[in-house]
Design a protein around this motif. Structure first.
Motif, PDB file in Angstrom:
ATOM      1  N   UNK A   1       0.826  -1.218   0.000  1.00 17.85           N
ATOM      2  CA  UNK A   1       0.000   0.000   0.000  1.00 17.85           C
ATOM      3  C   UNK A   1       0.857   1.263   0.000  1.00 17.85           C
TER       4      UNK A   1
ATOM      5  N   UNK B   1      -5.556   4.933   3.151  1.00 12.42           N
ATOM      6  CA  UNK B   1      -6.159   4.963   4.460  1.00 12.42           C
ATOM      7  C   UNK B   1      -5.621   3.814   5.306  1.00 12.42           C
ATOM      8  N   UNK B   2      -5.745   3.976   6.606  1.00 14.05           N
ATOM      9  CA  UNK B   2      -5.100   3.043   7.525  1.00 14.05           C
ATOM     10  C   UNK B   2      -5.912   1.791   7.787  1.00 14.05           C
ATOM     11  N   UNK B   3      -7.061   1.670   7.107  1.00 14.37           N
ATOM     12  CA  UNK B   3      -7.936   0.539   7.397  1.00 14.37           C
ATOM     13  C   UNK B   3      -8.154  -0.258   6.128  1.00 14.37           C
ATOM     14  N   UNK B   4      -8.276  -1.557   6.294  1.00 15.96           N
ATOM     15  CA  UNK B   4      -8.686  -2.334   5.139  1.00 15.96           C
ATOM     16  C   UNK B   4      -9.395  -3.590   5.599  1.00 15.96           C
ATOM     17  N   UNK B   5     -10.183  -4.137   4.693  1.00 18.81           N
ATOM     18  CA  UNK B   5     -10.849  -5.397   4.993  1.00 18.81           C
ATOM     19  C   UNK B   5      -9.934  -6.507   4.547  1.00 18.81           C
TER      20      UNK B   5
ATOM     21  N   UNK C   1     -11.003  -6.771  10.087  1.00 16.88           N
ATOM     22  CA  UNK C   1     -10.600  -5.434   9.701  1.00 16.88           C
ATOM     23  C   UNK C   1      -9.151  -5.256  10.146  1.00 16.88           C
TER      24      UNK C   1
ATOM     25  N   UNK D   1     -17.044  -5.423  14.608  1.00 18.46           N
ATOM     26  CA  UNK D   1     -17.688  -4.336  15.344  1.00 18.46           C
ATOM     27  C   UNK D   1     -16.707  -3.447  16.089  1.00 18.46           C
TER      28      UNK D   1
ATOM     29  N   UNK E   1     -12.244   1.319  14.622  1.00 16.12           N
ATOM     30  CA  UNK E   1     -10.964   1.458  13.912  1.00 16.12           C
ATOM     31  C   UNK E   1     -10.106   2.583  14.483  1.00 16.12           C
TER      32      UNK E   1
ATOM     33  N   UNK F   1     -20.094   0.792  23.411  1.00 18.99           N
ATOM     34  CA  UNK F   1     -20.203  -0.561  22.877  1.00 18.99           C
ATOM     35  C   UNK F   1     -21.112  -1.411  23.765  1.00 18.99           C
TER      36      UNK F   1
ATOM     37  N   UNK G   1     -18.436   5.759  17.492  1.00 24.59           N
ATOM     38  CA  UNK G   1     -19.071   4.751  18.336  1.00 24.59           C
ATOM     39  C   UNK G   1     -20.446   5.248  18.784  1.00 24.59           C
TER      40      UNK G   1
ATOM     41  N   UNK H   1      -8.203  10.709   4.655  1.00 25.55           N
ATOM     42  CA  UNK H   1      -8.742   9.518   4.005  1.00 25.55           C
ATOM     43  C   UNK H   1      -9.437   8.603   5.007  1.00 25.55           C
ATOM     44  N   UNK H   2      -8.834   8.473   6.181  1.00 23.24           N
ATOM     45  CA  UNK H   2      -9.413   7.577   7.175  1.00 23.24           C
ATOM     46  C   UNK H   2     -10.854   7.946   7.507  1.00 23.24           C
TER      47      UNK H   2
ATOM     48  N   UNK I   1     -13.227   7.101   4.677  1.00 25.69           N
ATOM     49  CA  UNK I   1     -13.475   5.656   4.685  1.00 25.69           C
ATOM     50  C   UNK I   1     -14.533   5.290   5.730  1.00 25.69           C
ATOM     51  N   UNK I   2     -14.328   5.779   6.948  1.00 26.41           N
ATOM     52  CA  UNK I   2     -15.237   5.416   8.025  1.00 26.41           C
ATOM     53  C   UNK I   2     -16.625   5.995   7.808  1.00 26.41           C
TER      54      UNK I   2
ATOM     55  N   UNK J   1      -7.590   5.343  -3.278  1.00 27.01           N
ATOM     56  CA  UNK J   1      -7.356   4.116  -2.530  1.00 27.01           C
ATOM     57  C   UNK J   1      -8.501   3.131  -2.802  1.00 27.01           C
TER      58      UNK J   1
ATOM     59  N   UNK K   1      -9.500   0.593  -1.226  1.00 24.74           N
ATOM     60  CA  UNK K   1     -10.376   0.199  -0.118  1.00 24.74           C
ATOM     61  C   UNK K   1     -11.438   1.259   0.135  1.00 24.74           C
ATOM     62  N   UNK K   2     -11.126   2.516  -0.168  1.00 23.39           N
ATOM     63  CA  UNK K   2     -12.149   3.558  -0.020  1.00 23.39           C
ATOM     64  C   UNK K   2     -13.193   3.428  -1.142  1.00 23.39           C
TER      65      UNK K   2
ATOM     66  N   UNK L   1     -15.682   0.870  -0.305  1.00 22.72           N
ATOM     67  CA  UNK L   1     -16.715   1.346   0.627  1.00 22.72           C
ATOM     68  C   UNK L   1     -17.772   2.154  -0.129  1.00 22.72           C
TER      69      UNK L   1
END
Lengths: 157, 968
Positions: A41, A46-50, A55, A73, A76, B263, B312, B343-344, B347-348, B382, B384-385, B388
C-alpha cells in the motif's frame, strides 16, 4: 483484537501477539499474506482495510509497521490510537525507540505490550500506570542480578 | 549493538542477536542458529546443573530463534522450571516462553497449571499478574477448566489490588471467549457490574470489556449495567478535559473507556427508564456537539480519539434506531466527513453510512449524498475507499435511484480494480433484478455486464438472467432480439454466446419472422462462434441446434449436416461426440410429435432465492448483505411472480405398484421387466422410455447449466429452513454401511429407506410419511442422476414408478426404485421432492445414498492369495491411501461390523499384525467387475487410521477410499 504484528519495511517480523489460538502453520500463512497486502500500500492510503473476515488497522512509524487485526464491530480509530499509545510507551521506556531496540530487547517489547493489552483488550490506558508496572519489574530485576564476569556472559566460562 | 537501555539483562543473548544480524545470507543464519541450538541442547543435557540465570538466558535465545520463524522442539521443560523460580525475571521469561510457544502437551500443561496455581495463591501482586497473563495468553480449555472458577473470586475479592483486578477481568474475558461453558455465572456477576462505579478508571475500562462480552450472551444477567454505564459515560463527556488526569488522551477525556461504554450499551435496546434514556440522549447530543467545536489540538491523535468516540456514538444511535432527530444529525455529521481531507475519515464515513442507509428514518437523508459518493467512486485513489463507496451505493439504492446507481456502477466497472470486479458484477446483477420495473432494462443491464466484464460474470449471474427470461413471457421476445443483436459483434464474450445460445434455442422463433433474423441467419450466427468456444459452451450450442430442429424444421438438414461432420461425430471430446451422435439420431428417427415433446420449451423455474445473492453472501459473509427479506418480497411481487407451481416434471405418472419381494430379489429381476439401455445409447433410450427418470424436457446445456447449481443452492422458497443438498453428504455417510433407516426428517415430512443390492442390481423402497394432519398436494418426488454430467455419463440406471400426487395427513406412501449400476460412479443421485402444504410450495432435495460400495460382493481368500494380489496391484494409480483421525471410539468389533457392512469380506488371520483389518471383494457393474482389496491399520495411541485401497481402477480406489474413510 485478534492479533498484533510488528514488521519492518523489508518484511521482517519483529513481534507477533495472538489473542486467539491459531496453529503455527496458519499463523505463518496469515503473517505472510497480510505483510504482502500492507507493504504493497502507498503512503497516503487509508489506515484501514478489509482482510479475510477481519478489519486491519495499521500505521507506519519510521521503518516499522504496526498492524492490528480487529473484528467487525471494533472501532478502527481507537485501535489506531491504541497503536500510537503503545509506540509512546515504547518510546518512553527506551528513550526515542527505534527498530533495533525492539530487536535486541524483544522480551521487553512483549512485557510492555502485556502490561498494556491483555486478551486483546486494553488493560490500562494510563501511560503512567503501565510504565510504573514495567519499572517496578526492572527494579526487581536489578535486585536479582549479581555481577558476573564477561567470560561467563559470553558463555565461555 | 545499541546500548541496552534499562534493566540490563543478558549479554550472551545480545551477542547472539548481533551475530544473527551480521549474517550475510540465509544459509549463514541457519548455520549460526544450528550451532546455537546444539550448544543450548548440550547445556540442557549436561551433567552440570544450570543456574537460573543461564536457564533464563538460553530459554530467551530459544524464544528469539522461534520468533525468527524456526521450529523449536525442546526447552519447554526448562521454561517450566523457571516458573517456579523465586526470582521475578526468571519467572517472567519462563511465562513469556510458555505464552508464545506452548502446545497442548498435556503433561506440560499440568506442570504449568501447578506453577500458575502457586503464583495465584502467592498474594504477591506481581506474581499474580504474571500468572493471569499466562492464562490469558494461552487460553486453552485445560486452563479454563482449571481456573475459570477461581478467577471470578479474585476479581471481586475486597482486598485484591487494582492492577490484579484489571488482569483478572481481562483474563476471565479471554477464557469466556474460548470456553464459556467453564465460566459459571453466579453471585459475582452483580459485583462485577458494580465495578463500573469503581474509582480507578483502569479497573472500569477492563471491567467494561468483560461485561460487554458477558452481556452479549447473558443480557438479562447484566441488565443493571445499562444505567451504570450511562451515568459513567455522562460523567466522562461532561468532564473538563483535565479532570481525568492521565486518562485524558490528547485533550479527550478517557476515549477508550467512552468507546467501550458505548459498545456495552449496544448490547441493549434503548433504556426503558425515561430518566436514563434522557441522560443518554444528552450524552449523545454532547458528543455530536463537540464534533462541531474547534479542535483543542492540531495533533491527529486528538481528532482521532475524539472521532473514535463520535463514530461509536453514531453506531449506538443507529443501533437504537429510535430517535429520528439523532439519526439525521448523525447522517449530516457523516456527510461532512465524506468530504474531509483525511482519508481515514472518508473511509469510516462511507462505512458508517452504509448501516445508516437501512434505517427508515435516515434512508432519505443518506440518499441526499449520492453525488458525493459517486464522486468518491471516481476520484478516490485508494481501492479500499472505493470499495466502501460501492457498498454505500448498493445500500442506498432504491427504486428512485436504481437506474442512476446501476449506470454509475457499470461505468466504474470499466476501470475498476480487478480485485473487486466480481463483487461489483454481483451487486449490479442484484440491483438490476431487484429494482427492475422494466424488463428490457434488466436484460440490457445484464448484457452490458457481460460485455464490460465478461470474465467476472460468474455462472450464477447468467443462470439467473436465463431463469428470469424463461419465467417472464413478456420479456422473451425482447431478450431474443437483444442477444441476437449483441451476438453480431465480431468479438463477443463466451458468456454472451452461452446466454445467446440458450435464449435463441428457447425463443429464437419469436424473432424468426423478421427476415434479418431468419432461422438460418440465427443458426449461422451462432455457429460462427462455435469453433472459438470451450467444450462446455460447444456442448450447450449443440443442444441449441437440436432445439432449432424442433423450432425450425426448414433448417433441419443444415443442422444435420453440421452434426454429421467429422469434427462433431468424431470429436475427441466424448461429451461432444455423444451429443452429436445422439442428437443426429434423434433428429433422424423421431417423429415431429416426439421431437416437439422432447424438445419442448423449458418450463418455468421454481422460485428460489437468487443464487447471485447467495454468492454475494458467501463472498461477504452473512450480515453484510442487508435487507434480504425485502429483496425476497420484491422479487416475489414482480420478477418471478406467480411461477412457483408450474415447475413440475413429467417423469412419473402412474400408480404405485406394491412390490413385496424386497428380500426375494432375484438374480436379475430388472433385466426381465425393463431391459436396461445399452451403455452407448442410454440417452436416447432414457428419453423415449416413459418410466425413465429424466427430469423435465431436455435442457439445452450440460450439467454446467442448471441442474446442479440450482439444486446445490436449493435454499428453497418455503418457510421451512432449506435443506441444502450439500448438507446431505452427511446422510450419505450414514448409509454407506447400512441399507435401512431414516434418510430425512423435518416438521412436515419423514423419508425412510429400505434397500437391497445384489451384484450390479439393487432395489430401494422410499417411504414418504406425512407428519402433519393436512394433505400434501402435487406431491412429486423426482430422481435426478444427471446423465449430462460427464462423470456420470450413463453410469447408473434408475427406474421408478411415480407416486400418488396426494398424500393424506398422517399417511405414508412408498416408491420403489430399481437400480442398475452400468459402470463405476462418483456422485450420488439426488432425490428432489416438491409439494404443496397449506398455501406454500415446498421443495426439498436430498442425496439418495446409492454409493458405489453397494455393488460389492465379498470374496474370501487365504493370506497367500491376498498378498499375491496385493502385489499385483502395485501400480501407483491403483492405490489410494488416506491417513485420518478417528472420529469415533476405536472399537474392534464395531470396525469389523462396518467393514462387513461396507460390503467386502473381512479376512481373518491374513495380516501379520492382528490389530489390522483386511478385506476383499468385487464391485459388480454391468460393464465390468473390479476386484478390490483393502487394509485398515489403526493406531490406538495416536487415535489415527491408515486406510489403503487397491483396485484395478483408479476411480474406484478413490471413491471407495473416500466413502470408507468417513466411517471410522
Amino acid at each position: 483484537m485478534r492479533f498484533m504484528l510488528l514488521f519492518s519495511r523489508q518484511g521482517k517480523l519483529r513481534l507477533q501477539k495472538w489473542y486467539l489460538a491459531t496453529s503455527d502453520k496458519e499463523k505463518k500463512k496469515m503473517v505472510r499474506e497480510l505483510m504482502q497486502v500492507v507493504l504493497a500500500r502507498k503512503p497516503k492510503m487509508c489506515s484501514f482495510l478489509e482482510w479475510r473476515d477481519l478489519k486491519v488497522v495499521y500505521k507506519r512509524y519510521a521503518s516499522l509497521y504496526f498492524c492490528c487485526a480487529i473484528e467487525g464491530q471494533d472501532n478502527e480509530l481507537i485501535t489506531l490510537e491504541l497503536i500510537h499509545r503503545y509506540v509512546e510507551l515504547l518510546d518512553k521506556y527506551f528513550g526515542s525507540v527505534c527498530e533495533l531496540d525492539i530487536i535486541f530487547n524483544f522480551e521487553k517489547a512483549y512485557f510492555i505490550l502485556d502490561e498494556f493489552l491483555m486478551g486483546g483488550e486494553i488493560q490500562d490506558t494510563s501511560k503512567k500506570s503501565v510504565l510504573k508496572a514495567i519499572e517496578q519489574a526492572d527494579l526487581l530485576q536489578e535486585e536479582d542480578e549479581s555481577p558476573r564476569s564477561v567470560l561467563e556472559e559470553m558463555g565461555l566460562a | 549493538m545499541p546500548a541496552v537501555s534499562k534493566g540490563d539483562g543478558m549479554r550472551g543473548l545480545a551477542v547472539f542477536i548481533s551475530d544473527i544480524r551480521n549474517c550475510k545470507s540465509k544459509e549463514a543464519e541457519i548455520k549460526r542458529i544450528n550451532k546455537e541450538l546444539a550448544n543450548i541442547r548440550s547445556k540442557f543435557k549436561g551433567d552440570k546443573a544450570l543456574d537460573g540465570y543461564s536457564k533464563k538466558k538460553y530459554v530467551c535465545k530459544l524464544l528469539f530463534i522461534f520468533l525468527l520463524g524456526h521450529d523449536i522442539d525442546f526447552g519447554h521443560m526448562e521454561a517450566v522450571n523457571l516458573l517456579s523460580s523465586n526470582r521475578y525475571t526468571e519467572k517472567q521469561i519462563g511465562y513469556l516462553f510458555i505464552s508464545v510457544l506452548v502446545n497442548s502437551n498435556s503433561e506440560l500443561i499440568r506442570l504449568i497449571n501447578n506453577a500458575i496455581k502457586n503464583d495465584l495463591a502467592s498474594r504477591n501482586p506481581t506474581f499474580m499478574g504474571l500468572a493471569l497473563h499466562c492464562i490469558a495468553n494461552v487460553g486453552s480449555r485445560e486452563m479454563a477448566e482449571a481456573f475459570a472458577g477461581e478467577i471470578p473470586k479474585i476479581l471481586v475479592a475486597g482486598d485484591t489490588m487494582d492492577s490484579v483486578k484489571q488482569s483478572a477481568a481481562l483474563c476471565l474475558l479471554r477464557l469466556y471467549r474460548t470456553s464459556p461453558d467453564f465460566v459459571p455465572m453466579g453471585d459475582w456477576t452483580s459485583r462485577v457490574v458494580h465495578l463500573l462505579n469503581d474509582q480507578h478508571l483502569g479497573v472500569v475500562t477492563a471491567a467494561t470489556s468483560l461485561i460487554t462480552t458477558l452481556a452479549q450472551k447473558n443480557p438479562e444477567e447484566f441488565k443493571t449495567s445499562v444505567s451504570l454505564a450511562v451515568s459513567r459515560l455522562s460523567r466522562i463527556v461532561t468532564s473538563a478535559s483535565t479532570d481525568l488526569q492521565d486518562y485524558t488522551y490528547y485533550f479527550v477525556p478517557a476515549p477508550w473507556l467512552s468507546v467501550k461504554l458505548l459498545r456495552l450499551l449496544q448490547c441493549y435496546p434503548p433504556p426503558e427508564d425515561a430518566a436514563v434514556r434522557g441522560r443518554l440522549t444528552e450524552c449523545l447530543e454532547t458528543i455530536l456537539n463537540k464534533a462541531q467545536e474547534p479542535p483543542k489540538s492540531k495533533k491527529v491523535q486528538h481528532s482521532n480519539a475524539k472521532n473514535a468516540v463520535l463514530f461509536e456514538a453514531i453506531s449506538l444511535i443507529i443501533h437504537h434506531d429510535s430517535e429520528p432527530n439523532l439519526l439525521v444529525r448523525a447522517c449530516n455529521q457523516l456527510g461532512q466527513f465524506l468530504q474531509h481531507r483525511e482519508t481515514n475519515l472518508r473511509y469510516l464515513a462511507l462505512e458508517s453510512m452504509c448501516t445508516l442507509a437501512s434505517s427508515e428514518f435516515s434512508h432519505e437523508a443518506v440518499k441526499t449524498h449520492i453525488e458525493t459518493v459517486i464522486n468518491a467512486l471516481k476520484t478516490e485513489r485508494d481501492v479500499s475507499v472505493r470499495q466502501r463507496a460501492v457498498d454505500l451505493l448498493y445500500a442506498m439504492c432504491d427504486r428512485s435511484n436504481a437506474q442512476q446507481i446501476v449506470a454509475e456502477m457499470l461505468n466504474y466497472l470499466e476501470t475498476a480494480d480487478y480485485s473487486i470486479r466480481e463483487e461489483i458484477v454481483l451487486k449490479v446483477a442484484i440491483l438490476a433484478e431487484k429494482y427492475a420495473v422494466d424488463y428490457t432494462w434488466y436484460v440490457d443491464t445484464i448484457l452490458n455486464l457481460i460485455r464490460i466484464a465478461g470474465d467476472y460474470v460468474s455462472e450464477e449471474v447468467w443462470y439467473r438472467v436465463i431463469q428470469i427470461v424463461i419465467n417472464r413471457d413478456d420479456v422473451q421476445g425482447y431478450a431474443a432480439k437483444t442477444v441476437f443483436e449483441a451476438l453480431q459483434a465480431p468479438a463477443c464474450h463466451e458468456n454472451l454466446v452461452k446466454v445467446g445460445g440458450y435464449i435463441l434455442g428457447e425463443f429464437g422463433n419469436l424473432i424468426a419472422g423478421d427476415p434479418r433474423s431468419s432461422p438460418l441467419i440465427q443458426f449461422n450466427l451462432l455457429h460462427s462462434k462455435f469453433h472459438l468456444c470451450s467444450v462446455p459452451t460447444r456442448a450447450l450450442l449443440l443442444s441449441t441446434y437440436i432445439k432449432f430442429v424442433n423450432l425450425f424444421p426448414e433448417i433441419k438438414t443444415t443442422i444435420q449436416d453440421v452434426l454429421r461432420s467429422d469434427s462433431q461425430l468424431k470429436n475427441a471430446d466424448v461429451e461432444l461426440q455423444q451429443r452429436a451422435v445422439e442428437y443426429l439420431r434423434l433428429s433422424t428417427i423421431a417423429s415431429t410429435d416426439i421431437l416437439a415433446t422432447v424438445l419442448e420449451e423449458m418450463p418455468p423455474f421454481p422460485e428460489r432465492e437468487s443464487s447471485i445473492l447467495a454468492k454475494l453472501k458467501k463472498k461477504k459473509g452473512p450480515g453484510t448483505v442487508t435487507d434480504l427479506e425485502e429483496i425476497k418480497k420484491e422479487r416475489n411481487s414482480d420478477v418471478n411472480g406467480g411461477t412457483e407451481s408450474t415447475a413440475v416434471n413429467a417423469s412419473t405418472v402412474s400408480t404405485p405398484s406394491p412390490s413385496a419381494d424386497l428380500l426375494g430379489l432375484g438374480a436379475a429381476p430388472l433385466t426381465s421387466s425393463a431391459p436396461p439401455p445399452s451403455s452407448t445409447g442410454s440417452l436416447l433410450v432414457d428419453v423415449f422410455s416413459d418410466s425413465a427418470s429424466v427430469v423435465a424436457p431436455l435442457a439445452p446445456g450440460s450439467e454446467d447449466n442448471f441442474a446442479s447449481p440450482d439444486l446445490a443452492s436449493s435454499e428453497v422458497v418455503s418457510e421451512e429452513p432449506a435443506d441444502t443438498v450439500h448438507d446431505a453428504d452427511e446422510l450419505i455417510h450414514k448409509f454407506v454401511c447400512k441399507n435401512n433407516g431414516v434418510l430425512f426428517e423435518n416438521q412436515l415430512l419423514q423419508i425412510g429407506l429400505k434397500s437391497e443390492f445384489r451384484q450390479n442390481l439393487g432395489r430401494m423402497f422410499i417411504f414418504y410419511g406425512n407428519k402433519t394432519s393436512t394433505q400434501f398436494l402435487n406431491f412429486t418426488p423426482t430422481l435426478i442422476f444427471n446423465f449430462f454430467l460427464l462423470n456420470n455419463l450413463s453410469r447408473l440406471n434408475l427406474q421408478t414408478k411415480p407416486v400418488d400426487p396426494t398424500v393424506d395427513g398422517g399417511a405414508q406412501v412408498q416408491q420403489v426404485v430399481n437400480i442398475e449400476c452400468i459402470s463405476d460412479f462418483m456422485e450420488a443421485p439426488i432425490l428432489n421432492i416438491q409439494f404443496r402444504y397449506g398455501g406454500t410450495f415446498q421443495n426439498i432435495s436430498v442425496k439418495l445414498p446409492i454409493t458405489l460400495n453397494k455393488f460389492f460382493q465379498p470374496t474370501e481368500m487365504a493370506s497367500q492369495d491376498f498378498f499375491q494380489r496385493w502385489k499385483q496391484l502395485s501400480n501407483p494409480q491403483q492405490e489410494m491411501q488416506n491417513i485420518f483421525k478417528a472420529k469415533h471410539p476405536m472399537d474392534t468389533e464395531i470396525t469389523k461390523a462396518k467393514i462387513i457392512g461396507f460390503g467386502s469380506a473381512l479376512l481373518e488371520e491374513v495380516d501379520p499384525n492382528p490389530a489390522n483389518f483386511v478385506g476383499a471383494g468385487i464391485i459388480h457393474t454391468k460393464t465390468t467387475q473390479i476386484g478390490c482389496l483393502l487394509r485398515l491399520e489403526p493406531n490406538l495411541q495416536a487415535q489415527m487410521y491408515r486406510l489403503t485401497l487397491r483396485t484395478s481402477k483408479e476411480t474406484v480406489s478413490q471413491r471407495l477410499c473416500e466413502l470408507l474413510s468417513e466411517q471410522f
